[in-house]
Write a protein that holds these residues in place. Structure first.
Motif, PDB file in Angstrom:
ATOM      1  N   GLY A  42       6.855  -5.235  -5.985  1.00 54.02           N
ATOM      2  CA  GLY A  42       5.888  -5.384  -7.476  1.00 54.02           C
ATOM      3  C   GLY A  42       4.611  -5.486  -7.463  1.00 54.02           C
ATOM      4  N   VAL A  43       3.889  -5.795  -6.235  1.00 54.22           N
ATOM      5  CA  VAL A  43       2.516  -6.135  -5.822  1.00 54.22           C
ATOM      6  C   VAL A  43       1.853  -4.439  -5.672  1.00 54.22           C
ATOM      7  CG1 VAL A  43       0.574  -6.556  -4.787  1.00 54.22           C
ATOM      8  CG2 VAL A  43       2.351  -8.094  -4.987  1.00 54.22           C
ATOM      9  N   GLY A  44       2.630  -3.432  -5.205  1.00 49.85           N
ATOM     10  CA  GLY A  44       2.411  -2.195  -4.980  1.00 49.85           C
ATOM     11  C   GLY A  44       2.268  -1.484  -6.381  1.00 49.85           C
ATOM     12  N   LEU A  45       3.155  -1.682  -7.161  1.00 50.76           N
ATOM     13  CA  LEU A  45       3.085  -0.916  -8.569  1.00 50.76           C
ATOM     14  C   LEU A  45       1.775  -1.510  -9.269  1.00 50.76           C
ATOM     15  CD1 LEU A  45       6.950  -1.438  -9.853  1.00 50.76           C
ATOM     16  CD2 LEU A  45       5.798   0.434  -8.391  1.00 50.76           C
ATOM     17  N   ALA A  46       1.656  -2.782  -9.276  1.00 51.73           N
ATOM     18  CA  ALA A  46       0.439  -3.353  -9.854  1.00 51.73           C
ATOM     19  C   ALA A  46      -1.092  -2.741  -9.068  1.00 51.73           C
ATOM     20  CB  ALA A  46       0.290  -4.833  -9.800  1.00 51.73           C
ATOM     21  N   PHE A  61       3.110  -2.809 -17.904  1.00 53.05           N
ATOM     22  CA  PHE A  61       4.173  -2.827 -17.099  1.00 53.05           C
ATOM     23  C   PHE A  61       4.090  -3.152 -15.578  1.00 53.05           C
ATOM     24  CE2 PHE A  61       7.209  -0.201 -14.204  1.00 53.05           C
ATOM     25  CZ  PHE A  61       8.320  -1.003 -14.454  1.00 53.05           C
ATOM     26  N   SER A  62       3.084  -2.372 -15.093  1.00 45.48           N
ATOM     27  CA  SER A  62       2.802  -2.543 -13.674  1.00 45.48           C
ATOM     28  C   SER A  62       2.436  -3.825 -13.152  1.00 45.48           C
ATOM     29  CB  SER A  62       1.742  -1.344 -13.233  1.00 45.48           C
ATOM     30  OG  SER A  62       2.528  -0.042 -13.636  1.00 45.48           O
ATOM     31  N   ASN A  71       1.044  -1.270   0.131  1.00 44.14           N
ATOM     32  CA  ASN A  71       0.088  -0.079  -0.024  1.00 44.14           C
ATOM     33  C   ASN A  71       1.064   1.341   0.059  1.00 44.14           C
ATOM     34  OD1 ASN A  71      -3.226  -0.697  -0.043  1.00 44.14           O
ATOM     35  ND2 ASN A  71      -2.249  -1.897   1.830  1.00 44.14           N
ATOM     36  N   LEU A  72       2.006   1.173   0.824  1.00 43.66           N
ATOM     37  CA  LEU A  72       2.906   2.337   0.750  1.00 43.66           C
ATOM     38  C   LEU A  72       3.366   2.620  -0.547  1.00 43.66           C
ATOM     39  CD1 LEU A  72       4.430   4.634   2.355  1.00 43.66           C
ATOM     40  CD2 LEU A  72       5.985   2.950   3.028  1.00 43.66           C
ATOM     41  N   VAL A  73       3.872   1.415  -1.298  1.00 48.23           N
ATOM     42  CA  VAL A  73       4.482   1.629  -2.450  1.00 48.23           C
ATOM     43  C   VAL A  73       3.617   2.201  -3.642  1.00 48.23           C
ATOM     44  CG1 VAL A  73       5.267   0.428  -4.458  1.00 48.23           C
ATOM     45  CG2 VAL A  73       6.141  -0.349  -2.217  1.00 48.23           C
ATOM     46  N   ALA A  74       2.384   1.583  -3.554  1.00 46.91           N
ATOM     47  CA  ALA A  74       1.315   2.229  -4.246  1.00 46.91           C
ATOM     48  C   ALA A  74       0.954   3.558  -4.245  1.00 46.91           C
ATOM     49  CB  ALA A  74      -0.040   1.503  -4.039  1.00 46.91           C
ATOM     50  N   MET A  75       1.041   3.998  -3.047  1.00 49.29           N
ATOM     51  CA  MET A  75       0.655   5.436  -2.662  1.00 49.29           C
ATOM     52  C   MET A  75       1.793   6.446  -3.405  1.00 49.29           C
ATOM     53  SD  MET A  75       0.699   7.184   1.081  1.00 49.29           S
ATOM     54  CE  MET A  75       2.376   6.981   1.325  1.00 49.29           C
ATOM     55  N   ILE A  97       5.215 -10.989 -11.101  1.00 50.00           N
ATOM     56  CA  ILE A  97       6.541 -11.226 -10.867  1.00 50.00           C
ATOM     57  C   ILE A  97       6.785 -11.206  -9.330  1.00 50.00           C
ATOM     58  CG2 ILE A  97       9.170 -10.533 -10.719  1.00 50.00           C
ATOM     59  CD1 ILE A  97       8.723  -9.690 -13.768  1.00 50.00           C
ATOM     60  N   GLY A  98       6.197 -10.032  -8.598  1.00 47.43           N
ATOM     61  CA  GLY A  98       6.123 -10.304  -7.141  1.00 47.43           C
ATOM     62  C   GLY A  98       5.374 -11.214  -6.472  1.00 47.43           C
TER      63      GLY A  98
END
Length: 467
Positions: free
Chosen positions: A369-373, A342-343, A317-321, A349-350
């Motif tokens: 990686g999950v945060g990017l998605a 890409f996301s 969640n922090l990465v996504a933010m 991959i994550g």
């Protein structure tokens, strides 16, 4: 609608270009989403343990979880339809924000107190009823926010608008997820009370109710909706429906729903994967990483695995933010579809990488990686969709688009447990690996989606804006 038809229609109606909004205006317009996600985080992180304390068995929990997508499937299209038609002194979308906030806050207060309200009806069923009310209320408040961005922002600013929404979603999720632990660290009891719910959980829900209303009020008081007449100068007059009732709500034009139908496959893969992650990661880590076997759910190691997973979810969640703030720049450089692809690949991959983890501390790196998605899933499909649907029906189309979010969760909820038990032999890690492959399938699928908004932006760069 072809590009030439669109330009001709725009010229015939003499539509004005919508004014560009500054960052503060976009931020306050979406700030209510912070409160909504704050409440969602409390619900997602604590509903199972509350229902368990009221007597629910583990194998019953998936059926309670299905309530959320089922309610959303019904409520969101209806709210979208009626918000499209609402024009009053409070606004067009704002009446639904306020109504949803009041009902959601009441449910947040009542859910952890269901045990004390039990009389003739068991606490479990009161709690389940509160979960249903909460889900319906969250959807009443949430659905019009997607339409509001499309209402107020020019095509060229919609990626930024949905990205700021995603940033606020991540911020609310991070704080809401950690709040029970923060309160426990500051003296609130973690021991179950007489009604089965600990004080740190109760007070987290009380705080969540207050934050929910406060965030919605920021949007109501500090953001602006265009009045009816001004709205039509930007979007034109909506086409009158030939028939009333259900035929007016459900879109029938194949050309207008082309992008939505193509995105449906992308959403199915994405949300099936997310549901698997939310439901099975704790058991996957407990058995595959910690090596637990047998009846392990009451062991200390199982709680440790759960804590590691909870912390890792906070990481995504922090990465996504943070990543949400980069999405507009990335999309401008490589395009919306490639950005989303890409996301999603990063998320796939994550998830797959969890299979190869031996040290639980490494789990947080998989969640990057999950945060990017996750950031892209919350933003890019709506950006792509908003450019392809009629302006007068933004709410209803956004609501119907929610089908492609709820359906894969329902399918997974009905069959995911059976697959893990009978096909994977109880090894939940394979459900996580499948989720990773589904994320990659979603990435491939998005490349075949028609992005009408991107085409229109290119035309606007070539042709001067008509005023």
């Amino acid at each position: 609608m072809s590009s030439a038809t669109h330009i001709a229609k725009t010229a015939s109606h003499k539509l004005h270009a919508k004014p560009r909004l500054n960052i503060w205006q976009i931020f306050t317009m979406s700030f209510g989403f912070f409160g909504i996600q704050f409440g969602f985080a409390l619900q997602n992180g604590n509903t199972s343990r509350i229902l368990r304390s009221f007597g629910a068995d583990v194998d019953q929990l998936p059926m309670f979880w299905i309530v959320a997508p089922l309610v959303g499937m019904i409520v969101q299209p209806l709210i979208g339809h009626y918000s499209d038609k609402t024009w009053n002194r409070l606004g067009r979308r704002k009446p639904y924000f306020l109504t949803g906030a009041l009902l959601s806050s009441a449910a947040l207060i009542f859910l952890p107190n269901s045990g004390s309200m039990a009389g003739l009806i068991p606490a479990l069923w009161i709690g389940a009823g509160m979960v249903m009310v909460m889900d319906a209320s969250f959807n009443i408040a949430m659905e019009p926010f997607r339409a509001l961005v499309a209402d107020n922002l020019a095509e060229s600013q919609r990626t930024l608008g949905f990205s700021i929404q995603t940033f606020l979603i991540g911020l609310g999720a991070v704080i809401g997820s950690y709040l029970p632990g923060i309160l426990a660290d500051h003296g609130f009891s973690m021991a179950a009370g007489k009604d089965g719910v600990a004080d740190n959980i109760k007070y987290s829900f009380y705080i969540g109710a207050a934050v929910f209303i406060a965030a919605i009020l920021v949007t109501i008081f500090f953001s602006r909706e265009y009045p009816h007449a001004e709205y039509e100068t930007y979007h034109g007059k909506p086409e009158k429906a030939k028939k009333e009732g259900l035929s007016e709500i459900l879109p029938a034009n194949q050309e207008k729903t082309r992008t939505m139908r193509q995105l449906g496959l992308v959403q199915f893969f994405s949300w099936f994967a997310l549901f698997s992650m939310w439901v099975f990661t704790t058991d996957a880590v407990a058995t595959h990483v910690y090596g637990l076997t047998g009846n392990y759910t009451k062991s200390i190691q199982y709680n440790e695995a759960g804590n590691k997973v909870s912390a890792a979810f906070g990481v995504y969640n922090l990465v996504a933010m943070l990543y949400a703030l980069l999405l507009p720049a990335i999309a401008k450089r490589i395009g919306r579809k490639l950005t989303h692809a890409f996301s999603l690949i990063a998320g796939g991959i994550g998830l797959i990488s969890i299979f190869f983890i031996k040290d639980p501390a490494m789990l947080k790196y998989s969640m990057v990686g999950v945060g990017l998605a996750w950031a892209s899933i919350l933003a890019m499909p709506y950006v792509i969709l908003s450019g392809s649907i009629p302006a007068g029906k933004l709410g209803i189309y956004m609501g119907i688009f929610n089908f492609f979010i709820t359906l894969p969760q329902i399918v997974n909820g009905l069959f995911g447990g059976w697959i893990v038990k009978h096909i994977y032999g109880g090894s939940a890690i394979y459900a996580i690996v499948l989720a990773g492959f589904f994320m990659i399938c979603a990435a491939v699928s998005v490349l075949f989606v028609f992005d009408a908004g991107a085409v229109r932006i290119k035309e606007e760069r070539i042709q001067p804006v008509l005023v």
